[in-house]
Design a protein around this motif. Structure first.
Motif, PDB file in Angstrom:
ATOM      1  N   ILE A   1       0.853  -1.197   0.000  1.00 37.77           N
ATOM      2  CA  ILE A   1       0.000   0.000   0.000  1.00 37.77           C
ATOM      3  C   ILE A   1       0.876   1.230   0.000  1.00 37.77           C
TER       4      ILE A   1
ATOM      5  N   LEU B   1       1.738   5.173  -2.134  1.00 33.88           N
ATOM      6  CA  LEU B   1       1.472   6.125  -3.213  1.00 33.88           C
ATOM      7  C   LEU B   1       2.575   6.012  -4.251  1.00 33.88           C
TER       8      LEU B   1
ATOM      9  N   LEU C   1       5.006  12.500  -5.882  1.00 34.90           N
ATOM     10  CA  LEU C   1       3.782  13.276  -5.635  1.00 34.90           C
ATOM     11  C   LEU C   1       4.055  14.531  -4.822  1.00 34.90           C
ATOM     12  N   ARG C   2       5.311  14.695  -4.354  1.00 33.11           N
ATOM     13  CA  ARG C   2       5.541  15.824  -3.449  1.00 33.11           C
ATOM     14  C   ARG C   2       5.141  17.161  -4.075  1.00 33.11           C
TER      15      ARG C   2
ATOM     16  N   GLU D   1      12.223   2.103   2.639  1.00 34.19           N
ATOM     17  CA  GLU D   1      11.703   3.250   1.897  1.00 34.19           C
ATOM     18  C   GLU D   1      12.785   4.269   1.536  1.00 34.19           C
ATOM     19  N   ILE D   2      13.802   4.332   2.422  1.00 35.83           N
ATOM     20  CA  ILE D   2      14.820   5.367   2.245  1.00 35.83           C
ATOM     21  C   ILE D   2      15.875   4.863   1.288  1.00 35.83           C
TER      22      ILE D   2
ATOM     23  N   LYS E   1      12.615  11.704   4.231  1.00 36.96           N
ATOM     24  CA  LYS E   1      12.372  10.279   4.473  1.00 36.96           C
ATOM     25  C   LYS E   1      13.113   9.808   5.723  1.00 36.96           C
TER      26      LYS E   1
ATOM     27  N   TYR F   1      11.531   8.417   9.084  1.00 33.71           N
ATOM     28  CA  TYR F   1      11.892   7.110   9.627  1.00 33.71           C
ATOM     29  C   TYR F   1      12.299   7.218  11.093  1.00 33.71           C
TER      30      TYR F   1
ATOM     31  N   PRO G   1       4.416   1.902   8.423  1.00 26.08           N
ATOM     32  CA  PRO G   1       5.221   2.073   7.198  1.00 26.08           C
ATOM     33  C   PRO G   1       4.424   2.798   6.115  1.00 26.08           C
ATOM     34  N   PHE G   2       3.147   2.435   6.001  1.00 25.78           N
ATOM     35  CA  PHE G   2       2.258   3.092   5.041  1.00 25.78           C
ATOM     36  C   PHE G   2       2.139   4.584   5.366  1.00 25.78           C
TER      37      PHE G   2
ATOM     38  N   SER H   1       5.329   6.526   4.715  1.00 27.44           N
ATOM     39  CA  SER H   1       5.617   6.704   3.295  1.00 27.44           C
ATOM     40  C   SER H   1       4.661   7.725   2.675  1.00 27.44           C
ATOM     41  N   ILE H   2       3.399   7.724   3.131  1.00 24.40           N
ATOM     42  CA  ILE H   2       2.447   8.740   2.678  1.00 24.40           C
ATOM     43  C   ILE H   2       2.939  10.126   3.081  1.00 24.40           C
TER      44      ILE H   2
ATOM     45  N   THR I   1       5.990  11.282   4.054  1.00 19.95           N
ATOM     46  CA  THR I   1       7.202  11.819   3.439  1.00 19.95           C
ATOM     47  C   THR I   1       7.060  11.938   1.926  1.00 19.95           C
ATOM     48  N   GLY I   2       6.112  11.214   1.348  1.00 19.03           N
ATOM     49  CA  GLY I   2       5.956  11.281  -0.107  1.00 19.03           C
ATOM     50  C   GLY I   2       5.108  12.437  -0.580  1.00 19.03           C
ATOM     51  N   THR I   3       4.294  13.014   0.316  1.00 17.87           N
ATOM     52  CA  THR I   3       3.388  14.071  -0.151  1.00 17.87           C
ATOM     53  C   THR I   3       3.536  15.389   0.606  1.00 17.87           C
TER      54      THR I   3
END
Lengths: 197, 197, 197, 197
Positions: free
Chosen positions: A37, A39, A43-44, B36-37, B61, B65, B108-109, B112-113, B115-117
């Motif tokens: 799961i 993204l 997307l940043r 993820e990193i 990230k 973490y 983890p989800f 990641s959400i 740091t990704g957005t």
């Protein structure tokens, strides 16, 4: 501590190894599914609209993860109950247990298939998911059946285990397995012509 | 070893299985986040400038973490403390524990959400992260509350556990939960109109 | 079993939980690094030449994995030795241990950075790798130092632990740490001007 | 509990740590391979034909996973049997064990290589897979050989372990190793000229 006690403790530790190894496999399976799961990258600097869409795309994955978490959790809880009867193990038990763990280990694959392909016109992923659940149940039943048959050698309270498990094992054999086979046949039949969906 | 002692040891081992399974889930969650990193592929032949930029991209990230590692570590340390009172388990306890582990497994989800957005104009990832923290706290409180209510059946020193946990459980119920619900409402409200940020 | 023995067993089990949780983190870290070593997708229909090139690209990753496997294995073996002295734990010990595990958990990240960016003109990944090794050593030394300082409360044979660990802890503090700090300063200095390489 | 008993329990727990750490590594290796088997992204809106093709592409991965699951399971079952003889450990044993675990940890890599490159004209992936299996067997034999040589120090029933393992260890040394080396030489020879396939 005399020799006999020491041997008994050693044998119990061997059984604990089998059990804790199974628990580690369960724990890994139940958690690595969450890695699915996420993204998409990059997307940043995307707009709110695009981010919201990416979130909506995640919802089926999240729902798939929730169902799989509780299925695997339920299988683990049954394994906990089943192995609480054991006082010893045999090589055959280890083989049955590994086969069971193998089908459990297909959950991340099945969930990712299901959530990656499910659409109103395509139920093949859902089939794969149900097949994995069915095979996990089947192999757990075989494991329970083995325990019932060898209760006098490897279980505490053989009488109790027969009372608690035998009916369940038979019920599963006589009820669930025909359903599973019917289901699998239907899957194969429709799987060959998925355009019917 | 007589029958009664053997049964007690067996029951204790069952409880240990529940606990070590939880520990394995915690250990996996706390470590897989590090996957993820990573730098994007194909940087080996890139210039220093590009590599430095890729490193700068990693900083959020890495920070995400670090916070998540210590949050999950803190939840694990509380779980360690909480389960130290137990001498037995029930099926309901296993369900509460699985629900708690489920929310922990969303870390983890959520990271990641986040740091990704995350960007000055978009706090939706941060919201998701706080919601996961909130739900983990809530389910841990429910677990603690269950222990307090059933202390006489499943805990050592029921009097002590009431003294140590009851106030905390109530404080959380009466203080944190309203805050969490207010927070969630605010999230939903602003989540619907993220352009306000 | 009387109350005092039961309490002692319970306390020992709590310590075992801390230790087995650490072992699980070590086991995950040491193995997930292998996931980094893989060929790119879509090689099934590629020519032998292209496959051979893809293999050559894997060699630095494989070497990086080998070194990291044995570094983490060595840290685990030291942790095994260190915790063999313990008979009890404190919250502070858990915090030191979590900090240590945090730096160990950066290994997959550091190895992937190193093997992904290392080239004759760019040593920044190698620096990151050495920094992670340095910080892991430093946090392990802090953990050992804590054990030495609190040997009378939480260790078996406090006299022995002082003899075995104190000199090592001090040697590390007085020898390795200055080297580490000198190294870090050099890294930062050259990191700012990587064009010097 | 007197000092001697306490020490014995402590030493046994240390051995358990070594064993449970190995089990955790086995459990992770045996399960993370399943992460390899997944459909490509973006199939949700694809036609049935394309989905069926993607499924067919998965079959070699699934077969590779099945073989690897049972190979790793078999290695684990042998490790279970081997370590059941132990009553103590040495640093050398830990090193042999880590080397063995290292080769086991190459399974996900080897399977992904094999299933990613195997084709009628290219057997290099299959070679890598057999080399990893061969090295795992070799390092397990070395471990068994170490046990046989030090049975009097670290094993229960040294006479029994010699009877059960010595012949196997020697058989492997005198039979399997020459085969392995012949095989490796053949691999290298043909690996240099894969166009012969």
């Amino acid at each position: 501590m005399n020799i006999k006690e020491e041997e008994e403790i050693k044998r119990e530790f061997q059984l604990e190894r089998v059990i804790l190894f199974s628990d580690a496999v369960f724990a890994i399976i139940i958690t690595i599914m969450v890695l699915e799961i996420k993204l998409p990258e990059g997307l940043r600097h995307a707009g709110s609209e695009k981010i919201r869409e990416a979130f909506l795309e995640l919802i089926p994955k999240l729902l798939g993860y929730i169902t799989a978490f509780f299925f695997v959790g339920m299988f683990w809880a049954k394994h906990l109950k089943l192995f609480s009867y054991l006082k010893d193990y045999t090589t055959t038990l280890i083989v049955y247990n590994l086969v069971f763990l193998f089908f459990i280990s297909l959950f991340p694959f099945a969930v990712s298939i299901m959530t990656g392909t499910l659409s109103p016109s395509n139920a093949i992923g859902l089939m794969v998911y149900f097949i994995v659940i069915g095979l996990s149940m089947l192999s757990q039943t075989l494991l329970a059946g083995y325990l019932v048959r060898h209760a006098h050698e490897i279980c505490y309270y053989p009488a109790e285990i027969e009372k608690n498990l035998q009916w369940k094992a038979q019920r599963v054999n006589y009820v669930s397995l025909p359903i599973l086979f019917a289901y699998l046949s239907a899957c194969l039949y429709y799987g060959v012509k998925p355009e019917l969906y």
